[in-house]
Each structure stands twice: as structure tokens, then as C-alpha cells.
Design a protein around this motif. Structure first.
Motif, short mmCIF file in Angstrom:
data_model
loop_
_atom_site.label_atom_id
_atom_site.label_comp_id
_atom_site.label_asym_id
_atom_site.label_seq_id
_atom_site.Cartn_x
_atom_site.Cartn_y
_atom_site.Cartn_z
N LEU A 1 25.34 22.83 36.52
CA LEU A 1 26.52 23.27 37.25
C LEU A 1 26.22 24.52 38.07
O LEU A 1 26.63 24.63 39.23
N LEU A 2 25.50 25.47 37.47
CA LEU A 2 25.18 26.71 38.17
C LEU A 2 24.33 26.44 39.41
O LEU A 2 24.60 26.98 40.50
N LEU A 3 23.33 25.59 39.26
CA LEU A 3 22.44 25.30 40.40
C LEU A 3 23.18 24.59 41.52
O LEU A 3 23.02 24.93 42.71
N VAL A 4 23.98 23.60 41.17
CA VAL A 4 24.73 22.86 42.21
C VAL A 4 25.75 23.78 42.87
O VAL A 4 25.90 23.77 44.10
N THR A 5 26.45 24.60 42.08
CA THR A 5 27.43 25.51 42.64
C THR A 5 26.77 26.50 43.59
O THR A 5 27.26 26.74 44.71
N ALA A 6 25.65 27.10 43.17
CA ALA A 6 24.94 28.05 44.02
C ALA A 6 24.47 27.39 45.31
O ALA A 6 24.53 27.99 46.40
N ALA A 7 23.98 26.16 45.21
CA ALA A 7 23.51 25.45 46.41
C ALA A 7 24.66 25.19 47.38
O ALA A 7 24.52 25.36 48.60
N VAL A 8 25.82 24.76 46.85
CA VAL A 8 26.98 24.52 47.70
C VAL A 8 27.44 25.80 48.38
O VAL A 8 27.72 25.83 49.59
N VAL A 9 27.54 26.89 47.61
CA VAL A 9 27.96 28.16 48.17
C VAL A 9 26.97 28.64 49.24
O VAL A 9 27.38 29.10 50.32
N ALA A 10 25.68 28.53 48.96
CA ALA A 10 24.67 28.95 49.93
C ALA A 10 24.80 28.17 51.23
O ALA A 10 24.77 28.75 52.34
N LEU A 11 24.94 26.85 51.13
CA LEU A 11 25.05 26.01 52.34
C LEU A 11 26.27 26.40 53.17
O LEU A 11 26.18 26.56 54.40
N LEU A 12 27.41 26.57 52.51
CA LEU A 12 28.62 26.90 53.24
C LEU A 12 28.58 28.31 53.83
O LEU A 12 29.13 28.55 54.91
N LEU B 1 36.02 27.01 48.33
CA LEU B 1 36.63 26.91 47.00
C LEU B 1 36.81 25.45 46.60
O LEU B 1 36.57 25.08 45.46
N ALA B 2 37.23 24.61 47.55
CA ALA B 2 37.40 23.19 47.26
C ALA B 2 36.07 22.56 46.88
O ALA B 2 35.99 21.78 45.92
N ALA B 3 35.01 22.90 47.61
CA ALA B 3 33.69 22.34 47.31
C ALA B 3 33.20 22.80 45.94
O ALA B 3 32.63 22.01 45.17
N VAL B 4 33.44 24.06 45.63
CA VAL B 4 32.98 24.59 44.34
C VAL B 4 33.71 23.90 43.19
O VAL B 4 33.09 23.53 42.18
N PHE B 5 35.02 23.72 43.31
CA PHE B 5 35.74 23.04 42.23
C PHE B 5 35.34 21.57 42.12
O PHE B 5 35.29 21.02 41.01
N THR B 6 35.02 20.95 43.25
CA THR B 6 34.58 19.56 43.19
C THR B 6 33.27 19.43 42.42
O THR B 6 33.00 18.38 41.82
N VAL B 7 32.49 20.50 42.39
CA VAL B 7 31.23 20.49 41.66
C VAL B 7 31.45 20.25 40.16
O VAL B 7 30.54 19.82 39.45
N LEU B 8 32.68 20.48 39.68
CA LEU B 8 32.97 20.19 38.27
C LEU B 8 32.68 18.74 37.93
O LEU B 8 32.50 18.39 36.77
N GLY B 9 32.63 17.89 38.95
CA GLY B 9 32.32 16.48 38.72
C GLY B 9 30.93 16.23 38.19
O GLY B 9 30.64 15.13 37.70
N VAL B 10 30.02 17.24 38.25
CA VAL B 10 28.68 17.04 37.68
C VAL B 10 28.72 17.12 36.16
O VAL B 10 27.76 16.72 35.50
N LEU B 11 29.83 17.64 35.61
CA LEU B 11 29.98 17.68 34.16
C LEU B 11 30.55 16.35 33.68
O LEU B 11 31.18 15.62 34.44
N PRO B 12 30.36 16.02 32.40
CA PRO B 12 30.53 14.62 31.98
C PRO B 12 31.92 14.21 31.55
O PRO B 12 32.10 13.08 31.10
#
Length: 664
Positions: free
Chosen positions: A157-168, A605-616
Motif C-alpha cells: 500500500l505504501l509503495l503504490v500510494t507513494a508512486a501515485v502521489v509522485a506521478l500526480l 486524494l481520489a487516487a490515493v483512496f482508490t489505492v485501498l483496492g490493493v488491500l484484500p
């Protein structure tokens, strides 16, 4: 200040204690629920805290004599390996499935339980005839599988969130290095926030799990980056008017801090109202989220300004702001949207509200409450084993319902329970004491189904008629109590959150009209997201219901975070109104200046919350979709169209009763 912030962060990271471990971190069940009281009462019996792991043996085409012999050998091997008495094999009436029950004590830690279940699976699967398969289910196996699906999830979750934030951030600032500073600061804040939550858990004794830390991390990254975007946008604006970058940053912090503190204060207070919820899971999210957000605000207002000031203007390269430059925001998209929507404000306001109300109608018929086999995005072995077991045994075999009663009433309660519609069998269990006897009830329906929950209601009525002090427990009884708890929590928490939002808006804007209208549009935006989300879950993704916690948590995040954008826009409009006295012109200017940063913040913020989908868990996926869509709806439709049109339509009266609305 940068050094102070880094030293404080390092101290927290170095000396924070380990969190409290527990099996109930994600529980929606309060201690005074009937199923909780039943479990507590039965735990006092000899072996009363045991919960069996169930080994399911099956073969395509049915079991033969050699399969049952092999299952018997595996039961004996399990008993020898674990030092317990394994019961079985018990074949089904149709001969397609057999089960072995392995008693497991309930006082194991998560790690110990996972190791024990893994050993059961290894021993059960050893030396089997070709084609004979085993699966392990029951409470201990479900708990172990839940822990396994969260294994490594925090890092992922941390890696995907950081990647999304960095890209945006790269897209937002179009700079090869500017994005590194806010990402590094907020990333450090997230790690510090995680340790602060661990410390609170250790001191308070409240357990946390992957779902709680995951939601907190997303909240810290999302809200923290939002505040960073607002501060950096104001800093860039001030650099066009000041030679000294330090003076520009002082002005930026002075201008942005009230909005950031007001918005974050609203979210923190909203989260703290969750402490009044009866659901332990919901209240722990409130405590962890509030602590995490407080850390995020500290890093955004103390550490980030120092980190941004250190390099100088070149940090914005290749678009370096210079003294005297025009503000590009006045030539952007939102500078054209403002005049367009305020030209015919009544039409835009009514059309926008009609769209939102139409979306909200999708929430009609919304269902809450997921069965155990519906809570995972991927089906773990324990859930697949329940399906295998239910194909040949009564649905409640894998998770029997229990009744705690007195020895004198036990036979009568059991006889009455066995006659309840939906009950397969009810038997008095051995091993009671002089105060409590356990009755084990097997339901006909699958665990967590609507039929099973209805049977629990009838069973409780029947048992209470015979013994008013009897207590009905088990997983299905817990599901009934969780649904009732969630409904009660919504009734308690939602009015309090609305009160917090109104008070904060009144304090910042000093206008009753503005506070009421902005609060109402935020709630309508939430209902619209809920309606669209439910249609997607029901008709597209095929989820039969929302988790019992989803509507309340989505309300907290969408309403409290939605106020952020209200505050960012209207605080600037109030500033312009005080200078010009022109209600329409002030909201047009505010939209032009803040529209870009609000849109960027909303998308992020929308993209970051959508990242919750990587959790099971389905709960987290649902929360991510609802909050993600709701934030986009709020930033684009409500803040970008409806609010400016509404301010222009109402005129100066929007600011009543402050002097801005009275012509004073």
C-alpha cells in the motif's frame, strides 16, 4: 524548524513501542452485544474458549472406503502432532465430503494461530491418495487466512500510494524535482504517524490491524498532500510579489494556515466523534485517523515550509516564479469556468442540484452486511472450504451457533431451539458447570446469509421465552449484532459530525447562510456518491451488499474532507469579498486562483483512496471507490460549478449575518 521536525520524527521512529496485538482489531462487535456476552459466559467453561479448525476431505465423484481410511489416519496424525483429540472423520449423508474437527484454544496470538493452522494443513494433506483433497476452515483458519492476505499489504500500500502521489505531483508541477520535497515530507510524516498510532495502541491497549493502519496511511498521504498543494500554490503566488523567498513563505503560511487548520480541525474532530461509536473497529479508525492527521498537519505547516524555503526559487524550474510575473491561474481553465457559471447562476445551481439528487436516488434499496465468504476480494482456502462443506452438510456446520443457558433450562432450551424454523439440530454440549451449559445449534442456511440471520432472530426469541437469561452467540449472531451496532452508530455519529462541520464553517466564514448551504451541498455530494457507488457495487461488480461499516466511514471521510474544498474556496472568496465587496467577482476570482489546486488536490486524494483496492478486503475496496468518486464529484461539480453559481445567485446575502452580507 526543518531540523526540529526531523529530530522529532527520528525520535518517534526510534523509540515508539510496539502496538498491542489482538484478534479483535477489526471487530464491529461491542462488549455488551448479546453474542459478546455469550462468548464471555461460555469462555468460563472448561475448554470453553476452544474453536475447532475443521479439515474437509473431498473427492470429485465422492469418497470411497480408502478415502475414509486415509482421513481417519490423518485425524490420528493430527491428534498426535498437536497433542489434542481430533474428532472424525464424519462423512456426509451423500458420501461426498467428510470432516475432522481439531480443537484450537482461543488464547493464541495471531502469529501462533497462523503457525498452528499452517501445521494442521501440512499434516492433513500429507500422504493422501491421489485425487483426495483437503481444505481447512473454521474460526481459527479464517483468522489465519485474514492475517495472511494482509501479509506485506502495508508495504504494498505504501509503495503504490507513494508512486501515485509522485506521478500526480510531477504532472501538477511539471518539474523534475519539486515533487520530491512534498513527497519526502509527507512520506516521513506517514511513517511517524504510523509509529504514533503504534504508541497509542501500546499505551491504551487497543489493538490495530492492517485495515486500520492502511486507512490511516491513506488518510495521512491524501490529506497531507492536499495541504501541501495548497501551501505550495500560495507560496508560488507570494514569490511573484516578494524578492525574499523567506518572506514569501511567511506570507504563504500566514495566508494558508487558517484554511489548513480549519479544514484539518474539522476532519480531526469528525474522526474523534467516531470514539462515541459502539463498534470497536470504527472507534479505532477514528482514534488512529485523528492522530495520523494531526501529524500530517504538523509536517505540512512546520516541516514542509522549511524544506521548501531551503533550496530557493529554482526548485520550481523550469517554471520559476519571478517578481512581477502575472499569475497564470487567471488565464487557466477555472478563470473561464467562473464567468460562465455565474452568468446564469440560477440555471447552473438548479441543474447541478438536480444531477446530484438523481445520483443520490441510486442509494434507494441499499443493503448492508456481508457474509463471511463475501468479505474477501480473493477467496482464501478457509472460505472455499466452507463452500465445499456446505455442499454436503447443513450450512451452519462450519460455524455452529451457541446458546449459553442454565443447567436446569438446558434441555428445554435445546428442545425449543430444535423446533425453530431454519434450525437443523440443537444439542446440549457436555462439560458445563453448575451455572452455565452450552447448547450447540446447527443452522440449515449458509453462514452470514439473510436466511441464517433471520433464523438467529427467531432463535433468540424462542430461547429467551424459555430462559430470559439465555444468550445466543456464534458468527451469525455476531453478524446480527454488528448490523444493529452499525445502525446505532450512524444515528449517533452522523448528527455530531454535521454539527462539527457547521460550527467550523461558522467559525471560519462567520456566515450562517454560507455554513448551512455549504454543509448541505457536502452532504448531498456524499449521498450522490453513495447512490452511484451502490449501483456500481450491485450491478457491475456483483457485490450483494456494502459492509456494515462502509456508509458511516464513507460519510466521515467525504463530509469532513469535502469541507476542505469548501474552506479552500470560500475562505479565499471571503478574502476577496472583504477587499472588493463584489460577491460574484470574489467567487470568480477565488475559483480562478484556487480551482487548479482544488482540482489537483481532489484528483490526488481520489487516487490515493482508490489505492485501498490493493488491500484484500471488500470493505476497503468499497471505501476506496466511494471516497474516490465522491471527492471527484465534490471538487468538480460541487466546488467547481454549484458553489460559485450559488454564491452569485444569492449575492452578498450569502455572507449574512457578517458585515460582508449586510453592507457594513
Amino acid at each position: 524548524m526543518l531540523l526540529v521536525g526531523l529530530l522529532l520524527g527520528a525520535a518517534v521512529l526510534a523509540f515508539a513501542p510496539s502496538p498491542t496485538e489482538g484478534n479483535d482489531a477489526g471487530s464491529n462487535l461491542p462488549d455488551d452485544a448479546e453474542s459478546s456476552l455469550a462468548a464471555e459466559r461460555l469462555a468460563s467453561l472448561p475448554d470453553g474458549d476452544e474453536a475447532p479448525a475443521i479439515v474437509v476431505f473431498s473427492r470429485d465423484g465422492g469418497l470411497d472406503a480408502s478415502d475414509l481410511q486415509a482421513a481417519s489416519e490423518r485425524a490420528q496424525a493430527l491428534g498426535e502432532a498437536l497433542g489434542v483429540e481430533a474428532l472424525g472423520p464424519i462423512p456426509s449423508d451423500d458420501g461426498t465430503v467428510a470432516l475432522v474437527q481439531v480443537p484450537v484454544t482461543g488464547d493464541l496470538s495471531n502469529e501462533e494461530n497462523s503457525e498452528l493452522v499452517a501445521e494442521i494443513r501440512d499434516v492433513a494433506a500429507a500422504d493422501l491418495p491421489d485425487g483426495l483433497t483437503t481444505q481447512v476452515t473454521g474460526g481459527p483458519a479464517v483468522q489465519a487466512d485474514l492475517g495472511e492476505v494482509f501479509s506485506g499489504a502495508d508495504t504494498r500500500l505504501l509503495l503504490v500510494t507513494a508512486a501515485v502521489v509522485a506521478l500526480l505531483l510531477i504532472i501538477t508541477y511539471r518539474s523534475p524535482w519539486l515533487w520530491i520535497v512534498p513527497l519526502a515530507v509527507i512520506g516521513l510524516g506517514d511513517r511517524v504517524a504510523a509509529k504514533v498510532v503504534d504508541t497509542i495502541s501500546a499505551w491504551s491497549g487497543l489493538a490495530v490491524d492492517g485495515s486500520i493502519t492502511g486507512i490511516t496511511s491513506v488518510l495521512v498521504f491524501g490529506a497531507g498532500t492536499n495541504y501541501a498543494l495548497l501551501l505550495i500554490a500560495r507560496y508560488r503566488e507570494e514569490l511573484r510579489g516578494h524578492e525574499s523567498r523567506h518572506e514569501a513563505m511567511r506570507q504563504a503560511v500566514g495566508a494558508a494556515a487558517p484554511a489548513i487548520l480549519s479544514s484539518s480541525g474539522t476532519v480531526i474532530l469528525g474522526l474523534l466523534t467516531l470514539l462515541l461509536a459502539d463498534s470497536p473497529f470504527v472507534s479505532r479508525i477514528g482514534l488512529a485517523g485523528a492522530a495520523g492527521l494531526a501529524v500530517a498537519v504538523f509536517f505540512a505547516l512546520v516541516v514542509l515550509p522549511a524544506a521548501m524555503s531551503l533550496p530557493g526559487r529554482w526548485l520550481f524550474w523550469p517554471f520559476v516564479p519571478k517578481v512581477g510575473d502575472d499569475d497564470a491561474a487567471h488565464r487557466g481553465l477555472w478563470s473561464r469556468v467562473g464567468p460562465a457559471v455565474t452568468r446564469r447562476p440560477a440555471v447552473v445551481t438548479l441543474a447541478g442540484l438536480l444531477v446530484l439528487v438523481t445520483m443520490a436516488l441510486g442509494a434507494l434499496g441499499l443493503r448492508t452486511g456481508l457474509a463471511q465468504d463475501e468479505q474477501f476480494l480473493d477467496t482464501p482456502e478457509s472460505i472455499a472450504a466452507q463452500a465445499t462443506l456446505s455442499s454436503a452438510f447443513p450450512g451452519g456446520t462450519a460455524s455452529p451457533t451457541t446458546i449459553a443457558t442454565t443447567p436446569d433450562a438446558a434441555e428445554d432450551v435445546a428442545a425449543t431451539a430444535s423446533e425453530v424454523e431454519g434450525v437443523q439440530s440443537a444439542t446440549v454440549a457436555p462439560g458445563g458447570d453448575d451455572q452455565t451449559t452450552e447448547i450447540r445449534v446447527v443452522l440449515e442456511s449458509d453462514p452470514g446469509s439473510e436466511q441464517a440471520l433471520s433464523t438467529i432472530e427467531r432463535l433468540r426469541t424462542a430461547a429467551h421465552d424459555v430462559d430470559p437469561g439465555s444468550l445466543v452467540g456464534g458468527l451469525d449472531a455476531e453478524a446480527v449484532d454488528e448490523a444493529a451496532t452499525a445502525a446505532s452508530d450512524r444515528t449517533t455519529v452522523i448528527p455530531l459530525v454535521l454539527a462539527v462541520v457547521l460550527v467550523m464553517l461558522l467559525a471560519l466564514l462567520r456566515s450562517v447562510v454560507a455554513a448551512v448551504l455549504l454543509g448541505a451541498t457536502t452532504v448531498l455530494s456524499y449521498l450522490s456518491a453513495l447512490g452511484v457507488g451502490w449501483l456500481v457495487f450491485d450491478h457491475v461488480l456483483g457485490w450483494p451488499a456494502m459492509d456494515v461499516s462502509t456508509p458511516l466511514l464513507a460519510f466521515i471521510f467525504l463530509v469532513a474532507l469535502g469541507v476542505d474544498y469548501n474552506i479552500f474556496l470560500t475562505a479565499r472568496a471571503r478574502e476577496e469579498m472583504a477587499a472588493t465587496g463584489d460577491a460574484t467577482g470574489s467567487i470568480v476570482t477565488a475559483l480562478a486562483v484556487t480551482g487548479g489546486v482544488i482540482t489537483s488536490a481532489g484528483i490526488l486524494l481520489a487516487a490515493v483512496f482508490t489505492v485501498l483496492g490493493v488491500l484484500p478486503l471488500v470493505l476497503l475496496a468499497q471505501l476506496g471507490v466511494l471516497v474516490g468518486f465522491g471527492v471527484l464529484l465534490d471538487t468538480v461539480v460541487v466546488r467547481g460549478l454549484v458553489t460559485p453559481a450559488m454564491v452569485a445567485w444569492i449575492g452578498p446575502r450569502f455572507w449574512w449575518p457578517s458585515r460582508l452580507g449586510t453592507g457594513g
